[in-house]
Design an enzyme around this catalytic site. Sequence first.
Site, PDB file in Angstrom:
ATOM      1  NE  ARG A 102      28.658  57.663  50.526  1.00  6.54           N
ATOM      2  CZ  ARG A 102      28.055  58.458  51.405  1.00  6.54           C
ATOM      3  NH1 ARG A 102      28.299  59.647  51.600  1.00  6.54           N
ATOM      4  NH2 ARG A 102      26.995  57.918  52.155  1.00  6.54           N
ATOM      5  CD  GLU A 108      23.373  65.820  59.902  1.00  5.44           C
ATOM      6  OE1 GLU A 108      23.631  66.978  60.501  1.00  5.44           O
ATOM      7  OE2 GLU A 108      24.286  65.084  59.477  1.00  5.44           O
TER       8      GLU A 108
END
Length: 170
Positions: free
Chosen positions: A58, A95
Site C-alpha cells: 500500500r 496478531e
Amino acid sequence: MDFKSFIRDVPNFPKEGVIFKDITLLLQNPNALKETTNALFELLEGQKIDKVVGMESRGFIFGPLLAQKLNAGFVPIRKPGKLPSETLSEAYDLEYGTDTLEIHIDAIKKGDKVLVHDDVLATGGTANAACKLIESLGGEIVQCNFLIELTFLNGVSKIKDYPVKSLLKY
C-alpha cells in the site's frame, strides 16, 4: 474535500470480522487522487525530505507521488525475496504470527532525512519495522505519514518516538 466519501468499507475482508478500508474509489477518481496527494504533502509542513520510504504494497501508491512532489527519492520496503540486491531484514509481530520486511542496504545513506509513508496505520508493526530498518542504515526519520489511521488498534503506540500524521482517522 470529503476524502472519507471515497473510502468504502468491505466487511469480512480479508477474513471474518475485519472491516477493510478500500481506497480504490479514491484512486479511480482523478481529482480525489490529486487532492489526496496534495493533502498528504501538506502534512509535511515544508520539511526537507531526501527519501520517501513506502512499505509493500500500500505504501507504493502515494509514496512515489509524494517523492515526486518533494523532489526526493523513493525507497520500497518489501516482503522477503522481492528485492534483487543485497538486503537488510527486520522481523515484526502480527496478531497471528510474525512477518519480515527487507530494504536494500544501499537505499538509505547516513543522514538522509526520511519520510515513512503507508496508506494505513493499523497495529503499527509494519511501520515500526520500517523505522528500525531506516535507522539501522543511518537514516533520520522526519515523520511517519498515513492516509488512514485505525485509531482503535493503537498502532501509533509502536511508533511513538516519531512524529506521526494521518489524513483520516477511524
